[in-house]
Each structure stands twice: as C-alpha cells, then as structure tokens.
Motif scaffolding. Structure first.
Motif, mmCIF file in Angstrom:
data_model
loop_
_atom_site.group_PDB
_atom_site.id
_atom_site.type_symbol
_atom_site.label_atom_id
_atom_site.label_comp_id
_atom_site.label_asym_id
_atom_site.label_seq_id
_atom_site.Cartn_x
_atom_site.Cartn_y
_atom_site.Cartn_z
ATOM 1 N N LEU A 50 0.828 -1.048 -0.005
ATOM 2 C CA LEU A 50 -0.147 0.103 0.006
ATOM 3 C C LEU A 50 0.554 1.109 -0.120
ATOM 4 N N ALA A 51 1.180 1.979 -1.103
ATOM 5 C CA ALA A 51 2.049 3.038 -1.240
ATOM 6 C C ALA A 51 1.386 4.431 -0.766
ATOM 7 N N LEU A 52 2.054 4.721 0.275
ATOM 8 C CA LEU A 52 1.367 6.103 0.863
ATOM 9 C C LEU A 52 2.654 6.958 0.747
ATOM 10 N N VAL B 203 2.248 -5.779 -6.520
ATOM 11 C CA VAL B 203 0.998 -5.389 -6.714
ATOM 12 C C VAL B 203 0.952 -3.812 -5.794
ATOM 13 N N ILE B 204 0.393 -2.737 -6.308
ATOM 14 C CA ILE B 204 0.396 -1.728 -5.555
ATOM 15 C C ILE B 204 -1.089 -1.271 -5.222
ATOM 16 N N ALA B 205 -1.351 -0.793 -4.112
ATOM 17 C CA ALA B 205 -2.482 -0.217 -3.401
ATOM 18 C C ALA B 205 -2.344 1.065 -3.277
ATOM 19 N N LEU C 174 -7.664 0.465 -5.041
ATOM 20 C CA LEU C 174 -7.883 1.580 -3.977
ATOM 21 C C LEU C 174 -8.224 1.101 -2.659
ATOM 22 N N MET C 175 -7.528 1.705 -1.533
ATOM 23 C CA MET C 175 -8.079 1.233 -0.301
ATOM 24 C C MET C 175 -8.481 2.383 0.536
ATOM 25 N N THR C 176 -9.914 2.384 1.011
ATOM 26 C CA THR C 176 -10.181 3.619 1.530
ATOM 27 C C THR C 176 -9.978 4.185 3.036
ATOM 28 N N GLN C 177 -10.154 5.204 3.382
ATOM 29 C CA GLN C 177 -9.971 5.725 4.634
ATOM 30 C C GLN C 177 -11.482 5.198 5.403
#
Ligand code: FAD
Length: 291
Positions: free
Chosen positions: A103-105, A139-141, A173-176
C-alpha cells in the motif's frame, strides 16, 4: 491470482493490524493473527509508522503473515522522509521475504516539518517510482478518502489526485473509514466519472467504543458522524460498555450490508488488533465463518 484480480471476480474480505511497540511482546498480536486466519481472509495488511519509525517490527509482522501460509500480507509503506535509496532498501527487504503487495502512501507530515524531507512529495510519485524500478514485481494499492483528504480544499482536487495515482500505476484503492454511506455512494460515483476504474476496497471501522469513534472522526480523519451513529453514541446503554459494543456491532453489520449492495471490490476491517469483535461482525453478516 493477485488481490485486484480476485476483486474483479468477487468481493474480498481482509484485515488491517498494526505492529506493537518495540518494547512490547509480539505474542498478543500473533494470537490475534491466528484468530483472524480462522476467517480465511484474502489478505492482512500491516501499518507502517510515519517515517519508518517501526520498520523492523513492521517487517517482522509481514514476514510472520507470509510464513504462516494462511493469507497474503500487504505491507503499508510511507515515503515521507525517505530518499529513493531508502525506499529501494525497504522494497528489496520486502521482496526478499516474499512480500509483493504494497500500500503505497505518502504518510502524514509531522508538525514542524517543511515539505516531506524526502525525495517525493506525493504518493503518486512513489507509485511511479515503484513501477519504474520494479515493473510488475509489486501489486500496488493506493489510499483514498471518501470524505476527501483533510489537506485538499475541494473534492474535485482530491479526486483528480486519485486519478493521478491510478495512472501512475496503482492496481486498487483502499479507503479511509467512512460512516456516511450516502456520502460514500456520491464519492464512488464521482471517482468513476473521473476515470478511476480500479477496484475499491472499503475500510470498515467497527463501532466498539464511543470515545475512540469520536476521536477517530473528529480529531484524526475529518470524517462525519451521520445521524444514526450520532444517535447510537448519544444513547446511554445504562452506562454499560458491553451494551454499547453489542449495539455498535449491529450498526457495523448494517453498514457492511450497505457497502456490499454497492458492488465494491472488498471489505477491509480495521481490527485495532482485536480479533473477537471482527469474528462477531464477519460471522454476524455471513461474509466469513471461523474454521
Ligand atoms: P497523497 O496521495 O500524496 O495525498 C496527500 C494530499 O496531497 C491529498 O490532499 C492529495 O489530494 C494531495 N495530492 C496528491 N497528489 C498531489 C499532487 N500531485 N499535487 C498536489 N497535491 C497532491 N499512514 C501511515 O503513516 N501509516 C500507515 O500505515 C497508513 N495506512 C493507511 C491506510 C489507509 C487505508 C489509508 C486510507 C491511510 C493510511 N495512512 C497511513 C494515512 C496516510 O499516510 C495519510 O492519509 C497521509 O496524510 C496521506 O497519504 P496519501 O498516500 O493519501 O498521500
């Protein structure tokens, strides 16, 4: 099959955990993980301290999940405060232990910092860099906030940046957290209109404790508390935390159903390292049963 490939076929169920502090034992979290594995999750993600403060512990947890053979680990990673070389070192470590979902932040900018004190200003740049350096090895989120990121002035601006992250190479996409499902529906509609086509994995915060919900919404994430949740928080439940927890679990189950009806890619539960409530919720709504 990769996680986004699964999401295109069916809804995934997954969990987020965080590493214990350096001076605390790992065993309680390992017990939590063992309980969560019984639900056969599609993946478990592990948070990463801002500026890599807990990078060692974080990597231990990702490796433990990987070595369990029970599910796929996703490593959160924040680029704030990091150079390209720092990022490459961390990514090589991931590949070495068999972790290939990230998960790239960007990460939160600590108070008093000017800029990110690293090579990248935004997550989109990190995502482009990972694609350039590693092709499809990862694999990138990417993260997304249905009620918009607190630094963005407008929804249009924030959604345009989501599109940029997708176009830089993010796979899903991973949500808040978002308790307002009506609001979520409008956001989902708007991101689709803006060309964000990747699967959306919805972050679910279980309602278990009044004060932590108020803090998470109002002090940390700028999320709204919709009327039914406000009502739940306002009731007294005879001052019984257990009664509130029961009502909160029922509320969360209803929210899960509402999200499922929107055809989302996945449900991602923020476990707060507590397995029992998650087991109750997943079984309560019939999305997973302990084996
Ligand atoms: P970005 O996508 O870079 O966005 C940050 C802000 O900049 C937004 O307002 C965006 O609209 C804007 N922006 C983006 N691109 C541009 C551009 N090109 N030009 C101008 N503005 C731009 N934090 C942690 O420290 N550790 C974790 O493990 C962690 N896990 C998380 C898990 C999930 C599911 C979510 C949703 C968040 C998580 N966070 C975590 C929080 C995250 O680090 C913060 O929200 C952080 O403030 C922003 O990170 P981002 O990747 O969304 O940044």
């Amino acid at each position: 099959m990769t996680i986004p490939e699964i999401m295109k076929k069916r809804m995934t169920v997954s969990f987020e955990v965080f590493p214990p502090k350096q001076d605390k034992p790992l065993e309680p979290l390992m017990n939590v993980l063992n309980r969560l594995y019984t639900l056969q999750p599609d993946f478990i993600s592990c948070t990463y301290g801002a500026n890599g403060t807990n990078a060692g512990r974080h990597m231990e947890i990702c490796k433990a999940i990987r070595d369990s053979g029970k599910t796929v680990p996703i490593s959160h990673f924040t680029c704030i405060g990091s150079t390209r070389e720092d990022i490459k070192k961390q990514m090589e470590k991931c590949l070495l232990i068999g972790v290939n979902h990230i998960l790239a932040l960007r990460g939160d900018i600590p108070a008093g910092w000017e800029g990110t004190r690293g090579d990248f200003s935004h997550a989109s740049e990190l995502i482009s860099f990972l694609r350039q350096e590693y092709g499809n090895s990862f694999v990138i989120a990417m993260a997304g906030a249905p009620e918009k990121h607190i630094e963005s002035e407008t929804f249009a601006e924030d959604i345009a940046h989501l599109r940029m992250k997708q176009d830089s190479g993010a796979d899903f996409l991973m949500t808040q957290l978002c308790f307002d499902t009506e609001h979520f529906k409008r956001w989902l509609d708007n991101i689709r209109k803006a060309g964000v086509r990747i699967p959306v994995d919805v972050g679910i915060m279980p309602v278990l404790n009044k004060n932590s919900i108020i803090k998470m919404c109002l002090s940390l994430n700028g999320c709204s508390i919709p009327q039914p949740l406000a009502e739940l928080i306002s009731r007294h439940y005879n001052d019984s935390e257990e009664d509130f927890r029961k009502a909160g679990i029922e509320y969360t189950i209803r929210q899960v159903y509402e999200y499922m009806s929107l055809g989302i890619g996945g449900l991602h539960f923020f476990t707060l390292n507590k397995a029992e409530a998650i087991l109750d919720i997943c079984e309560g709504c019939g999305i997973a049963y302990r084996k």
